[in-house]
Design a protein around this motif. Structure first.
Motif, PDB file in Angstrom:
ATOM      1  N   HIS A 171      48.095  37.027  56.071  1.00 39.35           N
ATOM      2  CA  HIS A 171      46.743  36.567  56.422  1.00 39.35           C
ATOM      3  C   HIS A 171      45.671  37.324  55.670  1.00 39.35           C
ATOM      4  O   HIS A 171      44.714  36.738  55.169  1.00 39.35           O
ATOM      5  CB  HIS A 171      46.519  36.694  57.932  1.00 39.35           C
ATOM      6  CG  HIS A 171      47.024  35.512  58.689  1.00 39.35           C
ATOM      7  ND1 HIS A 171      48.335  35.389  59.066  1.00 39.35           N
ATOM      8  CD2 HIS A 171      46.394  34.383  59.097  1.00 39.35           C
ATOM      9  CE1 HIS A 171      48.491  34.229  59.694  1.00 39.35           C
ATOM     10  NE2 HIS A 171      47.341  33.603  59.727  1.00 39.35           N
TER      11      HIS A 171
ATOM     12  N   SER B 101      45.427  36.096  52.244  1.00 34.92           N
ATOM     13  CA  SER B 101      44.832  34.755  52.130  1.00 34.92           C
ATOM     14  C   SER B 101      43.311  34.819  52.182  1.00 34.92           C
ATOM     15  O   SER B 101      42.633  33.895  51.735  1.00 34.92           O
ATOM     16  CB  SER B 101      45.348  33.847  53.256  1.00 34.92           C
ATOM     17  OG  SER B 101      44.665  34.086  54.470  1.00 34.92           O
ATOM     18  N   GLU B 102      42.780  35.910  52.715  1.00 36.37           N
ATOM     19  CA  GLU B 102      41.321  36.017  52.782  1.00 36.37           C
ATOM     20  C   GLU B 102      40.677  36.233  51.409  1.00 36.37           C
ATOM     21  O   GLU B 102      39.454  36.169  51.283  1.00 36.37           O
ATOM     22  CB  GLU B 102      40.918  37.152  53.731  1.00 36.37           C
ATOM     23  CG  GLU B 102      41.225  36.846  55.187  1.00 36.37           C
ATOM     24  CD  GLU B 102      40.935  38.044  56.084  1.00 36.37           C
ATOM     25  OE1 GLU B 102      39.765  38.387  56.247  1.00 36.37           O
ATOM     26  OE2 GLU B 102      41.889  38.651  56.606  1.00 36.37           O
TER      27      GLU B 102
ATOM     28  N   THR C  36      41.160  34.180  49.027  1.00 36.87           N
ATOM     29  CA  THR C  36      40.964  32.846  48.435  1.00 36.87           C
ATOM     30  C   THR C  36      39.475  32.509  48.405  1.00 36.87           C
ATOM     31  O   THR C  36      38.827  32.470  49.445  1.00 36.87           O
ATOM     32  CB  THR C  36      41.721  31.784  49.257  1.00 36.87           C
ATOM     33  OG1 THR C  36      43.079  32.200  49.398  1.00 36.87           O
ATOM     34  CG2 THR C  36      41.684  30.435  48.562  1.00 36.87           C
ATOM     35  N   GLY C  37      38.963  32.297  47.210  1.00 39.93           N
ATOM     36  CA  GLY C  37      37.544  31.995  47.071  1.00 39.93           C
ATOM     37  C   GLY C  37      36.686  33.247  46.972  1.00 39.93           C
ATOM     38  O   GLY C  37      35.468  33.162  46.909  1.00 39.93           O
ATOM     39  N   PHE C  38      37.320  34.406  46.952  1.00 37.30           N
ATOM     40  CA  PHE C  38      36.546  35.637  47.047  1.00 37.30           C
ATOM     41  C   PHE C  38      37.006  36.719  46.070  1.00 37.30           C
ATOM     42  O   PHE C  38      36.521  37.828  46.081  1.00 37.30           O
ATOM     43  CB  PHE C  38      36.656  36.153  48.499  1.00 37.30           C
ATOM     44  CG  PHE C  38      35.499  37.001  48.915  1.00 37.30           C
ATOM     45  CD1 PHE C  38      34.213  36.467  48.951  1.00 37.30           C
ATOM     46  CD2 PHE C  38      35.671  38.329  49.272  1.00 37.30           C
ATOM     47  CE1 PHE C  38      33.131  37.252  49.321  1.00 37.30           C
ATOM     48  CE2 PHE C  38      34.586  39.119  49.652  1.00 37.30           C
ATOM     49  CZ  PHE C  38      33.322  38.580  49.681  1.00 37.30           C
TER      50      PHE C  38
ATOM     51  N   SER D  18      46.780  34.382  46.812  1.00 32.70           N
ATOM     52  CA  SER D  18      47.171  33.234  47.624  1.00 32.70           C
ATOM     53  C   SER D  18      48.681  33.005  47.535  1.00 32.70           C
ATOM     54  O   SER D  18      49.327  32.701  48.537  1.00 32.70           O
ATOM     55  CB  SER D  18      46.413  31.981  47.183  1.00 32.70           C
ATOM     56  OG  SER D  18      46.863  30.863  47.909  1.00 32.70           O
TER      57      SER D  18
ATOM     58  N   ALA E  51      50.219  35.484  49.713  1.00 34.16           N
ATOM     59  CA  ALA E  51      49.985  35.122  51.115  1.00 34.16           C
ATOM     60  C   ALA E  51      50.995  34.061  51.547  1.00 34.16           C
ATOM     61  O   ALA E  51      51.604  34.152  52.616  1.00 34.16           O
ATOM     62  CB  ALA E  51      48.562  34.606  51.287  1.00 34.16           C
TER      63      ALA E  51
ATOM     64  N   LEU F  95      35.581  27.064  49.674  1.00 32.96           N
ATOM     65  CA  LEU F  95      35.059  27.874  50.790  1.00 32.96           C
ATOM     66  C   LEU F  95      35.108  27.179  52.158  1.00 32.96           C
ATOM     67  O   LEU F  95      35.622  27.767  53.111  1.00 32.96           O
ATOM     68  CB  LEU F  95      33.645  28.371  50.467  1.00 32.96           C
ATOM     69  CG  LEU F  95      33.552  29.226  49.189  1.00 32.96           C
ATOM     70  CD1 LEU F  95      32.103  29.619  48.904  1.00 32.96           C
ATOM     71  CD2 LEU F  95      34.417  30.470  49.296  1.00 32.96           C
TER      72      LEU F  95
ATOM     73  N   ALA G 281      31.176  37.942  45.691  1.00 31.59           N
ATOM     74  CA  ALA G 281      32.479  38.024  45.025  1.00 31.59           C
ATOM     75  C   ALA G 281      32.295  38.474  43.576  1.00 31.59           C
ATOM     76  O   ALA G 281      33.044  39.319  43.077  1.00 31.59           O
ATOM     77  CB  ALA G 281      33.189  36.671  45.081  1.00 31.59           C
TER      78      ALA G 281
END
Ligand SMILES: [Fe+2]
Ligand SMILES: [Fe+2]
Ligand SMILES: [Fe+2]
Lengths: 201, 326
Positions: free
Chosen positions: A21, A24-25, A27-29, A40, A43, B65, B303
């Motif tokens: 988990h 997975s955080e 993702t997008g960051f 990912s 994850a 997102l 980010a």
């Protein structure tokens, strides 16, 4: 033996489930798209492994994986604190990924010889995935560890911060001697020794 | 295109182009040939393509997102695993698209800077929030469906690297669509609460979904040049009509009510009739004043800022992409 076995599987599964988990955080960051994707993948692998382990527990009389994974309370989880810690910045996540995945690969290597066949089979099955994770960790640690002054000092700081928490990965189970004598798992102590040796390299 | 809301500006052809080369270029496109990075192309063609591919790429990472926020909360292993893989694909799409745009001479770093500065847009629909799991399912099914309508059309365009990236992307999108559809079917066949959850999501998302394909042809800027050069592959209304044709029946089949009493297919013209979407809202949101614009860009900015030291430490002249990944 069933209690000892269950305790071991819970511990491994919960570590994977929680760290999956956290991974997975990203993702997008992530610091760049390639790392979003890499974290990912990890994850997905970790949560996938936890699913396989919870399924194993099902055979041992526990409830189904969804119930076990998603309806227990926090105090019923067997994971170490290390995997729970928030992602923080990339340096910490990378160091944790390195420390955890190195231990994880060694743990499953030991489990290849487990007398409990399902564990040995799983260890064999996921060997390739785990190798990919440690390669990723080693590559990035090497690159960033020889990058800029900032990257080097960040990694050092995160390593200093992480090491005490990392010891939690090797907390012996109340059934340790039974696990070892039954040949289910070689034991946390032995794993920690191998891990320390590996890190020195 | 993820969102056909691509804004084209300054589309008056510049007269500087060499007429012989231009004629040759147009003849190639006419014959259905693909234009490749090292081929001659009009400056306007390059500019508009960068703009379009860049907006598409931004839409993929920003689009990660609203769904990404549901990964840790997805109901059960099956959905969680599928959603993680899906959102990962979207990030992969961004990667493919940025490298396709880079072949036209703008670096990924510059494109992302323009996104953060607000100079470059992304699909408007991602400025709306995903309150519930059903909102997430709406995106996976219907926003991806809309994206596929646009992307399949654009895959027939004239720029080789973009078309090849789109071919790969469309193959993955068809899995997303199937996954999203299954999620919605599951809710539709569920309890009253589950059905209501999706109905509420549909009510929330229908207006932005209608906006998704961009302003109506009546009010949007036309460009015959971009059509002729196969940069823009269909009118906004055509794309919207195609989407309605394919998905209104599927939504209704599941027993959900689309919140537009005027929505109806005119069998004579073959066109859908509907309440005209609120284009003022569309403009307002695309210009920054939507429910989530600030949050989305703030996430991206954070980010980028937090990741800067990583990129700097890894940078070496060898890592500059010249060739597209697809
Ligand atoms: Fe996509
Ligand atoms: Fe999508
Ligand atoms: Fe998608």
């Amino acid at each position: 033996m069933s209690d000892a076995l269950k305790e071991l599987i819970y511990k491994i599964a919960d570590d994977q489930f929680i760290l999956g988990h956290r991974n997975s955080e990203w993702t997008g960051f992530g610091p760049m798209l390639e790392e979003d994707i890499a974290f990912s993948s990890m994850a997905q692998d970790k949560i996938g492994h936890s699913f396989a382990l919870y399924t194993m527990l099902r055979e041992l009389g526990e409830q189904d994986p969804d119930t076990v994974a998603f309806t227990r309370n926090a105090n019923q989880f067997h994971n170490c604190i290390f995997v729970e810690l928030p992602n923080g910045e990339y340096d910490f996540s990378l160091v944790r990924h390195f420390l955890f995945d190195t231990a994880e690969a060694l743990r499953f290597e030991m489990l290849l010889n487990s007398s409990y066949e399902p564990l040995a089979l799983l260890a064999k099955k996921i060997r390739g995935e785990l190798r990919y994770h440690t390669i990723h960790a080693n590559t990035f640690l090497k690159k960033l560890g020889s990058g800029t002054e900032e990257s080097i000092s960040r990694l050092q700081k995160s390593l200093d911060y992480s090491l005490p928490y990392a010891m939690g990965m090797f907390e012996p189970s109340p059934y340790e001697s039974e696990l070892i004598s039954e040949g289910i798992f070689g034991g946390e102590e032995k794993l920690r020794e191998q891990w320390t040796k590996k890190l020195r390299k | 295109m993820y969102g056909g809301g691509t804004t084209f500006e300054g589309i008056k052809a510049e007269k500087k182009d060499d007429p012989v080369k231009l004629a040759e270029f147009e003849a190639r496109i006419e014959r259905g040939e693909k234009i490749e990075p090292t081929d001659w192309m009009p400056a306007l063609y390059r500019k508009q393509l960068i703009r379009m591919i860049e907006q598409h790429a931004h839409s993929e990472i920003i689009g990660a997102l609203p769904e990404g926020t549901w990964i840790t909360r997805a109901p059960g292993f099956k959905r969680k695993m599928a959603l993680m893989a899906k959102v990962q694909d979207e990030v992969g799409h961004a990667q493919l698209l940025y490298s396709a745009a880079e072949t036209l001479g703008k670096s990924r770093e510059e494109m992302i800077d323009d996104l953060i500065n607000g100079k470059s847009k992304y699909s408007n629909i991602f400025n709306y929030p995903t309150f519930t799991w059903a909102d997430c399912c709406f995106i996976s099914w219907l926003v991806d469906a809309g994206a596929i309508v646009n992307q399949l059309a654009n895959a027939k365009g004239s720029y080789g690297p973009y078309c090849r990236a789109l071919d790969r992307i469309c193959a993955e999108e068809s899995f997303h669509l199937k996954y999203g559809h299954h999620c919605v079917i599951y809710l539709a066949a569920g309890t009253e609460i589950q059905r209501q959850m999706f109905q509420d999501a549909l009510n929330r998302w229908w207006p932005p979904m209608m906006h998704f394909f961009g302003p109506s042809d009546k009010i949007s800027v036309h460009s015959d040049t971009l059509m002729k050069w196969k940069v823009k592959m269909g009118s906004n209304d055509d794309m919207r009509n195609q989407f309605l044709d394919m998905y209104v029946p599927k939504i209704r089949e599941l027993g959900f009510v689309i919140p537009d009493p005027k929505l109806n297919k005119n069998e004579e013209t073959g066109r859908w009739e509907y309440t005209e979407p609120d284009w003022e809202e569309f403009k307002r949101v695309i210009n920054g004043d939507g429910p989530c614009n600030k949050e989305r860009l703030a996430v991206r900015r954070t980010a980028e800022e937090r990741g800067r030291w990583v990129r700097e430490a890894l940078r070496s002249p060898k890592t500059v992409y010249q060739m597209p990944l697809a």
